[in-house]
Scaffold this motif. Sequence first.
Motif, PDB file in Angstrom:
ATOM      1  N   VAL A 122       0.841  -1.197   0.000  1.00 36.48           N
ATOM      2  CA  VAL A 122       0.000   0.000   0.000  1.00 36.48           C
ATOM      3  C   VAL A 122       0.876   1.247   0.000  1.00 36.48           C
ATOM      4  CG1 VAL A 122      -1.747   1.312   1.246  1.00 36.48           C
ATOM      5  CG2 VAL A 122      -1.877  -1.188   1.189  1.00 36.48           C
ATOM      6  N   CYS A 123       0.612   2.151  -0.922  1.00 38.84           N
ATOM      7  CA  CYS A 123       1.363   3.398  -1.003  1.00 38.84           C
ATOM      8  C   CYS A 123       0.716   4.465  -0.116  1.00 38.84           C
ATOM      9  CB  CYS A 123       1.423   3.887  -2.444  1.00 38.84           C
ATOM     10  SG  CYS A 123       2.239   2.740  -3.565  1.00 38.84           S
ATOM     11  N   ALA A 124       1.549   5.317   0.456  1.00 37.86           N
ATOM     12  CA  ALA A 124       1.065   6.379   1.337  1.00 37.86           C
ATOM     13  C   ALA A 124       1.863   7.643   1.075  1.00 37.86           C
ATOM     14  CB  ALA A 124       1.194   5.965   2.803  1.00 37.86           C
ATOM     15  N   GLU A 125       1.194   8.782   1.110  1.00 39.77           N
ATOM     16  CA  GLU A 125       1.847  10.046   0.802  1.00 39.77           C
ATOM     17  C   GLU A 125       2.389  10.772   2.029  1.00 39.77           C
ATOM     18  OE1 GLU A 125      -2.569  11.105   1.313  1.00 39.77           O
ATOM     19  OE2 GLU A 125      -1.321   9.388   0.732  1.00 39.77           O
ATOM     20  N   SER A 126       2.059  10.269   3.218  1.00 41.89           N
ATOM     21  CA  SER A 126       2.478  10.946   4.447  1.00 41.89           C
ATOM     22  C   SER A 126       2.574   9.940   5.585  1.00 41.89           C
ATOM     23  CB  SER A 126       1.467  12.033   4.823  1.00 41.89           C
ATOM     24  OG  SER A 126       0.212  11.437   5.146  1.00 41.89           O
ATOM     25  N   PRO A 145       6.363  10.851  -0.846  1.00 35.19           N
ATOM     26  CA  PRO A 145       5.866  12.232  -0.874  1.00 35.19           C
ATOM     27  C   PRO A 145       5.540  12.641  -2.303  1.00 35.19           C
ATOM     28  CG  PRO A 145       7.865  12.053   0.461  1.00 35.19           C
ATOM     29  CD  PRO A 145       7.708  10.750  -0.257  1.00 35.19           C
ATOM     30  N   PRO A 146       4.307  13.004  -2.605  1.00 37.53           N
ATOM     31  CA  PRO A 146       3.901  13.234  -3.998  1.00 37.53           C
ATOM     32  C   PRO A 146       4.662  14.346  -4.699  1.00 37.53           C
ATOM     33  CG  PRO A 146       2.199  13.957  -2.464  1.00 37.53           C
ATOM     34  CD  PRO A 146       3.188  13.182  -1.672  1.00 37.53           C
ATOM     35  N   THR A 157      17.159  12.586   0.344  1.00 39.53           N
ATOM     36  CA  THR A 157      17.866  13.859   0.497  1.00 39.53           C
ATOM     37  C   THR A 157      16.924  14.963   0.934  1.00 39.53           C
ATOM     38  OG1 THR A 157      19.478  13.264  -1.213  1.00 39.53           O
ATOM     39  CG2 THR A 157      19.235  15.605  -0.721  1.00 39.53           C
ATOM     40  N   ALA A 158      15.766  15.036   0.266  1.00 40.51           N
ATOM     41  CA  ALA A 158      14.830  16.133   0.506  1.00 40.51           C
ATOM     42  C   ALA A 158      14.099  16.005   1.834  1.00 40.51           C
ATOM     43  CB  ALA A 158      13.819  16.210  -0.634  1.00 40.51           C
ATOM     44  N   ASN A 159      13.789  14.771   2.228  1.00 40.19           N
ATOM     45  CA  ASN A 159      12.980  14.596   3.435  1.00 40.19           C
ATOM     46  C   ASN A 159      13.295  13.262   4.108  1.00 40.19           C
ATOM     47  OD1 ASN A 159      11.096  14.855   5.441  1.00 40.19           O
ATOM     48  ND2 ASN A 159       9.320  15.003   4.091  1.00 40.19           N
ATOM     49  N   PRO A 160      14.541  13.067   4.555  1.00 38.41           N
ATOM     50  CA  PRO A 160      14.892  11.777   5.168  1.00 38.41           C
ATOM     51  C   PRO A 160      14.096  11.478   6.428  1.00 38.41           C
ATOM     52  CG  PRO A 160      16.625  13.403   5.521  1.00 38.41           C
ATOM     53  CD  PRO A 160      15.685  13.997   4.518  1.00 38.41           C
ATOM     54  N   LEU A 161      13.659  12.524   7.122  1.00 40.36           N
ATOM     55  CA  LEU A 161      12.930  12.307   8.374  1.00 40.36           C
ATOM     56  C   LEU A 161      11.624  11.567   8.143  1.00 40.36           C
ATOM     57  CD1 LEU A 161      12.999  12.835  11.420  1.00 40.36           C
ATOM     58  CD2 LEU A 161      11.809  15.002  11.001  1.00 40.36           C
ATOM     59  N   ILE A 162      11.007  11.786   6.980  1.00 43.49           N
ATOM     60  CA  ILE A 162       9.729  11.119   6.722  1.00 43.49           C
ATOM     61  C   ILE A 162       9.908   9.606   6.646  1.00 43.49           C
ATOM     62  CG2 ILE A 162       9.762  11.156   4.189  1.00 43.49           C
ATOM     63  CD1 ILE A 162       6.805  11.875   4.250  1.00 43.49           C
ATOM     64  N   ILE A 163      11.077   9.159   6.213  1.00 46.25           N
ATOM     65  CA  ILE A 163      11.330   7.715   6.145  1.00 46.25           C
ATOM     66  C   ILE A 163      11.460   7.146   7.550  1.00 46.25           C
ATOM     67  CG2 ILE A 163      12.862   5.920   5.280  1.00 46.25           C
ATOM     68  CD1 ILE A 163      13.743   7.912   3.103  1.00 46.25           C
ATOM     69  N   GLU A 164      12.291   7.770   8.370  1.00 42.18           N
ATOM     70  CA  GLU A 164      12.457   7.305   9.753  1.00 42.18           C
ATOM     71  C   GLU A 164      11.143   7.353  10.510  1.00 42.18           C
ATOM     72  OE1 GLU A 164      16.807   8.140  11.424  1.00 42.18           O
ATOM     73  OE2 GLU A 164      15.750   9.994  10.908  1.00 42.18           O
ATOM     74  N   ASP A 165      10.408   8.455  10.365  1.00 46.60           N
ATOM     75  CA  ASP A 165       9.138   8.600  11.086  1.00 46.60           C
ATOM     76  C   ASP A 165       8.121   7.555  10.639  1.00 46.60           C
ATOM     77  OD1 ASP A 165      10.143  10.699  12.518  1.00 46.60           O
ATOM     78  OD2 ASP A 165       9.048  12.269  11.419  1.00 46.60           O
ATOM     79  N   THR A 166       8.108   7.276   9.332  1.00 44.26           N
ATOM     80  CA  THR A 166       7.165   6.272   8.823  1.00 44.26           C
ATOM     81  C   THR A 166       7.509   4.894   9.356  1.00 44.26           C
ATOM     82  OG1 THR A 166       6.786   7.535   6.792  1.00 44.26           O
ATOM     83  CG2 THR A 166       6.179   5.215   6.759  1.00 44.26           C
ATOM     84  N   VAL A 167       8.778   4.531   9.306  1.00 45.63           N
ATOM     85  CA  VAL A 167       9.208   3.218   9.807  1.00 45.63           C
ATOM     86  C   VAL A 167       8.829   3.070  11.278  1.00 45.63           C
ATOM     87  CG1 VAL A 167      11.196   1.761  10.354  1.00 45.63           C
ATOM     88  CG2 VAL A 167      11.085   2.946   8.151  1.00 45.63           C
ATOM     89  N   ASN A 168       9.174   4.062  12.089  1.00 40.89           N
ATOM     90  CA  ASN A 168       8.890   3.976  13.522  1.00 40.89           C
ATOM     91  C   ASN A 168       7.391   3.958  13.812  1.00 40.89           C
ATOM     92  OD1 ASN A 168      11.636   4.008  14.137  1.00 40.89           O
ATOM     93  ND2 ASN A 168      11.712   6.236  14.311  1.00 40.89           N
ATOM     94  N   SER A 169       6.644   4.775  13.099  1.00 43.97           N
ATOM     95  CA  SER A 169       5.200   4.867  13.342  1.00 43.97           C
ATOM     96  C   SER A 169       4.481   3.604  12.899  1.00 43.97           C
ATOM     97  CB  SER A 169       4.623   6.086  12.622  1.00 43.97           C
ATOM     98  OG  SER A 169       5.200   7.276  13.102  1.00 43.97           O
ATOM     99  N   VAL A 170       4.855   3.077  11.745  1.00 43.89           N
ATOM    100  CA  VAL A 170       4.220   1.851  11.241  1.00 43.89           C
ATOM    101  C   VAL A 170       4.550   0.671  12.147  1.00 43.89           C
ATOM    102  CG1 VAL A 170       4.299   0.151   9.375  1.00 43.89           C
ATOM    103  CG2 VAL A 170       4.049   2.580   8.842  1.00 43.89           C
ATOM    104  N   LYS A 171       5.811   0.570  12.562  1.00 41.30           N
ATOM    105  CA  LYS A 171       6.216  -0.529  13.441  1.00 41.30           C
ATOM    106  C   LYS A 171       5.513  -0.465  14.790  1.00 41.30           C
ATOM    107  CE  LYS A 171       9.260  -2.461  10.667  1.00 41.30           C
ATOM    108  NZ  LYS A 171       9.050  -3.815  10.096  1.00 41.30           N
ATOM    109  N   SER A 172       5.134   0.734  15.205  1.00 42.10           N
ATOM    110  CA  SER A 172       4.418   0.860  16.482  1.00 42.10           C
ATOM    111  C   SER A 172       3.001   0.293  16.385  1.00 42.10           C
ATOM    112  CB  SER A 172       4.355   2.328  16.918  1.00 42.10           C
ATOM    113  OG  SER A 172       3.466   3.078  16.109  1.00 42.10           O
TER     114      SER A 172
END
Length: 225
Positions: A122-126, A145-146, A157-172
């Motif tokens: 499943v793809c997600a934009e945020s 990010p669209p 490069t543009a938004n590395p935090l979104i990757i970390e935040d997504t991984v942590n949030s999804v795993k929670s």
Amino acid sequence: MTDLKTPAIVVNFKAYREVDGEGSLKLAKICESVSKDSGVTIAVCPPMVELGTVARAVDIPVFSQNADPHAPGSSTGWITASMIKSTGAIGTLINHSEHRFENNVISESVELAKADDLITMVCAESVKKAVSVSAYHPDFIAIEPPELIGGDISVTTANPLIIEDTVNSVKSVNKKISVLCGAGVKTGEDVAKAIELGSSGVLLASGVVKSKDPKATLYDLIKHI
């Protein structure tokens, strides 16, 4: 091929002219060749009209670009999970940025796909969207990010935090869900950074499909894996 081992490179062929007709099989064969030579998982998502042709011809994971929330029967023009399964594909994208669904439709599509033993991506934009669709327990969530899709600047490069935040949030929500990232990914350094940030691989399209030398591009993408 019945599994998607990670880290993985997932190449979405979209509907580019380069993959019209025999172009899909040609590119899929290139992906297969690089995958077998390197040992790195490379999955492909050909156009629906070529899905069966590709799935029956290559020994790498093949995914549909979409699955609709319709059961077999009176569903003219819709793509059912059982149709996808019958082609030999092992899974499907759902809710790509160019084919968005509401959450209730995502939920039903995931459920029907799982009933036919398809791997769901499943793809997600945020981050917020990723968390909300985690409740439906797909196998993979791809954060894209669209505003960066199809561009020359990678999400790493543009938004590395979104990757970390997504991984942590999804795993929670569900530790079993794997996270991929996409949007602007074009180099081996982008892939390496994505994995360093916690993703299980990348979902990309134009960087490979529109490359003048797809094989060389793929080798560059996997050079740090």
